[in-house]
Write a protein that holds these residues in place. Structure first.
Motif, PDB file in Angstrom:
ATOM      1  N   VAL A 227       0.848  -1.188   0.000  1.00 17.02           N
ATOM      2  CA  VAL A 227       0.000   0.000   0.000  1.00 17.02           C
ATOM      3  C   VAL A 227       0.885   1.239   0.000  1.00 17.02           C
ATOM      4  O   VAL A 227       1.821   1.346   0.798  1.00 17.02           O
TER       5      VAL A 227
ATOM      6  N   THR B  12      -7.093   4.221  -5.682  1.00 19.83           N
ATOM      7  CA  THR B  12      -8.402   4.589  -5.148  1.00 19.83           C
ATOM      8  C   THR B  12      -8.357   5.892  -4.362  1.00 19.83           C
ATOM      9  O   THR B  12      -7.330   6.238  -3.769  1.00 19.83           O
TER      10      THR B  12
ATOM     11  N   ALA C   2      -9.221   0.613   0.340  1.00 14.66           N
ATOM     12  CA  ALA C   2      -7.850   0.118   0.466  1.00 14.66           C
ATOM     13  C   ALA C   2      -7.683  -0.746   1.704  1.00 14.66           C
ATOM     14  O   ALA C   2      -6.949  -1.744   1.696  1.00 14.66           O
TER      15      ALA C   2
ATOM     16  N   ILE D  17      -1.500  -1.246  -4.166  1.00 12.30           N
ATOM     17  CA  ILE D  17      -2.642  -0.394  -3.849  1.00 12.30           C
ATOM     18  C   ILE D  17      -2.105   1.017  -3.614  1.00 12.30           C
ATOM     19  O   ILE D  17      -1.160   1.210  -2.840  1.00 12.30           O
TER      20      ILE D  17
ATOM     21  N   ILE E 288      -3.337   5.004  -2.646  1.00 12.04           N
ATOM     22  CA  ILE E 288      -4.406   5.860  -2.148  1.00 12.04           C
ATOM     23  C   ILE E 288      -4.111   7.297  -2.572  1.00 12.04           C
ATOM     24  O   ILE E 288      -3.027   7.832  -2.295  1.00 12.04           O
TER      25      ILE E 288
END
Length: 435
Positions: free
Chosen positions: A11, A278, A284, A314, A316
């Motif tokens: 992430v 996203t 997430a 991922i 953000i």
């Protein structure tokens, strides 16, 4: 039974860090293994070029554990594979074939014919190549969609002869679904050979394999490097790398759909890349648990886990504009827009092989039957190229027909330009006609 632990995916919240991570994903096939593979491919190409069928059969026996003698599959076997196929599968293939054909028929390029200011005739004429070679991966797997996505545009282009090369299993049999799809697409010649040796055979020609003008279709690293090596001797569709999807999602996205779409890409290959960008931190946070849930009893779990562990990501972002900027820098093969208003965001996107709009357009429909071709640029190549098309199997010729008036009107300029380049006879070829 307790819920599984969330699947651990990388992430990233910082934009610059995300850019670096995406750059790493785009170059995931550039390593020492490629250099080693290139050396092997060069040896295979040289051997097939020199020894023809003997080398082709020797390499097939070595790599695929059977000797393809004869190389060609009888045409009757293609029809038999089609007639013995389950009716539901036949119906699905016919639907896909019809939709792909209808879409690609609209791609046929139009000749240009125009008259210049002095009555000269100028134009561009399109013609199909004479013979095309289609590579369809095989062995343990069946890819009838690859057959249709390559054969249909070639046939729409008007190619006279189409040859399919597809590796067989150790028993020498090509998957019957592939054979049936070939019959549906009107293909008469299927050769049970694969790998770099099949690319070499199609590029150079052997006693059993006709030399082709264009080679298309995906394959492993050896097939891809072989296509790269013979480009120039023949045309190719593209340098296809491992598959990839990038999903842009906002608060409206369904986590189950997002997880399923990421896994649909990851199950292709341990080198496949699945990326979620996203604006919703909650998505997430929850997507790892949803992925873990869907991985339970997954038939390709090991492949999915390897893909997501090494090449899953991922990101953000604060807004959709940042999402779009990151997507364009990655230039994904497949781009899904799981947002409230996908159309305006799609207008903002510049680089993508295919864009899937909204929650009812999973990438899987594009793989099989939406209509547009599923052979797409990967690893950043969407910056400068697009999908396989009818034009892949065609070439255009410029048409120039000057009259005396046109040459008189432009001849002085031609002579000036020729003189500036030091090309005396270029200028003379005009002067002598007008003297």
């Amino acid at each position: 039974m307790p819920d599984p632990a969330p699947f651990p995916m990388r992430v990233v919240r910082d934009v610059q860090q995300a850019e670096r991570a995406l750059k790493g994903l785009a170059s995931r096939t550039v390593d020492d293994r490629q250099l080693e593979a290139r050396s092997k491919v060069d040896s295979i190409l040289a051997a097939v070029r020199q020894h023809g069928d003997t080398a082709l059969m020797d390499y097939t026996e070595r790599f695929d554990r059977f000797r393809p003698d004869p190389v060609a599959i009888p045409e009757a076997a293609l029809e038999e594979a089609w007639t013995q196929m389950p009716m539901d599968l036949r119906d699905a293939l016919e639907l896909a074939h019809r939709r792909i054909k209808e879409f690609h028929q609209r791609q046929r390029p139009v000749d240009i014919a125009m008259e210049g200011p002095h009555g000269e005739q100028l134009g561009r004429r399109w013609r199909p190549v004479k013979r095309a070679g289609l590579y369809v991966p095989g062995g343990r797997a069946a890819y009838p969609s690859t057959v249709l996505m390559n054969a249909v545009p070639a046939r729409v282009a008007g190619v006279q002869e189409i040859v399919i090369c597809s590796p067989a299993a150790a028993d020498g049999q090509v998957n019957p679904v592939v054979l049936g799809a070939a019959h549906l697409a009107g293909i008469r010649t299927v050769l049970r050979v694969g790998g770099a040796q099949a690319i070499a055979a199609m590029a150079f020609g052997t006693e059993s394999v006709p030399k082709v003008d264009v080679i298309s279709g995906p394959g492993n690293i050896y097939v891809t490097l072989a296509k790269q090596a013979v480009y120039g001797l023949v045309g190719i569709d593209s340098m296809a790398g491992p598959s990839e999807v990038l999903v842009i999602a906002d608060h409206s996205a369904n986590p189950r759909h997002v997880a399923a779409d990421l896994l649909a890409q990851a199950e292709h290959d341990p080198l496949a890349a699945a990326v979620l960008i996203t604006t919703d931190p909650r998505l997430a946070d929850t997507i790892g648990a949803e992925i873990a849930q869907q991985l339970q009893n997954h038939p390709r779990r090991e492949i999915c886990e390897a893909s997501l562990k090494d090449w899953g990501l991922i990101v953000i972002c604060e807004d959709l504009e940042t999402c779009a900027n990151l997507s364009d820098k990655f230039s994904p093969e497949h781009l899904e827009l799981l947002v409230e208003r996908p159309e305006p965001l799609a207008e903002r996107i510049q680089n993508a092989g295919a864009i899937f709009l909204g929650p009812w357009s999973p990438e899987a429909v594009g793989d099989y039957l939406a209509g547009p071709n599923h052979t797409l640029p990967t690893c950043g190549a969407a910056r400068f190229s697009g999908a396989l098309s009818v034009e892949t199997f065609m070439r255009h010729t410029s048409m120039i027909g000057f009259n005396r008036t046109a040459l008189e009107a432009t001849g002085s300029a031609v002579r000036q330009l020729a003189g500036s380049e030091g090309l005396h006879s270029h200028a003379e070829s005009v002067r002598l006609r007008l003297s």
